[in-house]
Enzyme design. Structure first.
Site, PDB file in Angstrom:
ATOM      1  N   CYS A  98      35.753  42.452 -61.180  1.00 49.76           N
ATOM      2  CA  CYS A  98      34.817  43.074 -61.717  1.00 49.76           C
ATOM      3  C   CYS A  98      33.320  42.161 -61.247  1.00 49.76           C
ATOM      4  O   CYS A  98      33.137  41.843 -60.250  1.00 49.76           O
ATOM      5  CB  CYS A  98      34.623  42.862 -63.012  1.00 49.76           C
ATOM      6  SG  CYS A  98      33.052  44.791 -64.243  1.00 49.76           S
ATOM      7  N   HIS A 225      39.742  45.816 -63.767  1.00 52.98           N
ATOM      8  CA  HIS A 225      40.201  45.101 -64.042  1.00 52.98           C
ATOM      9  C   HIS A 225      41.892  45.399 -64.900  1.00 52.98           C
ATOM     10  O   HIS A 225      42.822  45.820 -65.678  1.00 52.98           O
ATOM     11  CB  HIS A 225      39.797  45.576 -66.044  1.00 52.98           C
ATOM     12  CG  HIS A 225      38.372  44.447 -65.808  1.00 52.98           C
ATOM     13  ND1 HIS A 225      37.800  43.823 -66.232  1.00 52.98           N
ATOM     14  CD2 HIS A 225      37.588  46.027 -66.047  1.00 52.98           C
ATOM     15  CE1 HIS A 225      36.850  43.657 -66.522  1.00 52.98           C
ATOM     16  NE2 HIS A 225      36.188  44.462 -66.140  1.00 52.98           N
ATOM     17  N   GLU A 227      43.715  42.783 -66.031  1.00 53.29           N
ATOM     18  CA  GLU A 227      43.950  42.188 -66.530  1.00 53.29           C
ATOM     19  C   GLU A 227      43.957  43.519 -68.060  1.00 53.29           C
ATOM     20  O   GLU A 227      44.835  42.408 -68.679  1.00 53.29           O
ATOM     21  CB  GLU A 227      43.257  41.051 -66.414  1.00 53.29           C
ATOM     22  CG  GLU A 227      41.717  40.845 -67.428  1.00 53.29           C
ATOM     23  CD  GLU A 227      41.124  41.892 -66.473  1.00 53.29           C
ATOM     24  OE1 GLU A 227      39.777  42.157 -67.815  1.00 53.29           O
ATOM     25  OE2 GLU A 227      41.054  42.206 -65.006  1.00 53.29           O
TER      26      GLU A 227
END
Length: 268
Positions: A98, A225, A227
């Site tokens: 990002c 994302h 994560e």
């Protein structure tokens, strides 16, 4: 090398806010994650070459002033350029997520065409919708890509949260990254077919591009994302999956970090 010897550097500070999730992702895969403030790197208190994997994380570095990732990238470029070039040339891995992807593009570390590093060739522009987009999206991976982080992945879904995620570049640059299979991930429909505009392509990216790598496949940037999808309970439909007996052990994003840790264990 074993996984517990793999050291991942997660750079923090100045509006970045995904350090805990990104660190957790690497540690779930057996590596050791170290959160280091950018100022400590700039001051020489630590060095990126002490690590095997470098993560530029998500957030809003410097409030996205002058464009997302720009100020952060400039600080890194003018203070850590030689260290960063040495890190990449040594065969290590870099991921930008990002805001981190925006930083990578402004640094010129991806796509780094024609052997050129530290020269911006692509950008992430404002979403076509004109607003910040927070949603879950589907992607297909390019099996022909050299990207280390996506080996074995065919389709994957992740959350997005960005206002400047539209991948843009001059036509000749787009042609070159397509020819080189440097497009790693594309936004897609739920069944893996081509995205049919918004919201499947959430920002208007050219050719539905969600992530790219450099020519080596070791530097990877993406807007979604991974994560943020480490647990199956992160998914918006986890209850449905659980009722159907299809709830997986981990979220799909973990595979991105597993591939990185595995690569280091096998090559260092």
């Amino acid at each position: 090398m074993t996984a517990d010897n793999v050291k991942a550097l997660v750079i923090t500070g100045f509006g970045l806010n995904c350090e805990k999730e990104t660190s957790a992702a690497f540690e779930m895969c057996g590596a050791k994650a170290y959160q280091v403030h950018l100022n400590d790197l700039l001051a020489g208190k630590d060095n990126i070459n002490n690590y095997h994997i470098l993560a530029f994380i998500g957030g809003f570095s410097f409030g996205d002033h002058i464009g997302s990732g720009t100020v952060f990238a400039n600080k890194v470029k003018f203070k850590l350029k030689e260290d960063l070039a040495k890190f990449i040339d040594s065969g290590k891995l870099v991921i930008g997520i990002c805001n981190g992807f925006q930083t990578l593009t402004r640094l010129g570390l991806a796509p780094a065409l024609f052997g050129k590093q530290f020269e911006q060739q692509v950008a992430l522009a404002h979403n076509d919708s004109g607003v910040f987009r927070d949603d879950w999206i589907n992607m297909v991976a390019n099996a022909a890509s050299k990207c280390v982080f996506t080996k074995g992945i065919k389709t994957i879904r992740m959350p997005i949260r960005h206002g400047e995620g539209k991948f843009v570049a001059d036509p000749e640059i787009i042609e070159e990254i397509e020819k080189n299979n440097q497009v790693v991930l594309r936004y897609a429909a739920a069944d893996g077919s081509k995205a049919n505009g918004f919201p499947e392509n959430p920002n208007g990216s050219i050719n539905d591009i969600a992530g790219i790598c450099d020519t080596t496949g070791r530097v990877f940037g993406l807007m979604p994302h991974p994560e943020a999808f480490l647990s199956p309970f992160n998914a918006p439909d986890w209850q449905k999956q659980q009722m159907e007996g299809k709830l997986p052990e981990f979220g799909e994003g973990k595979a991105i970090f597993e591939n990185a840790v595995r690569y280091i264990t096998e090559n260092f």
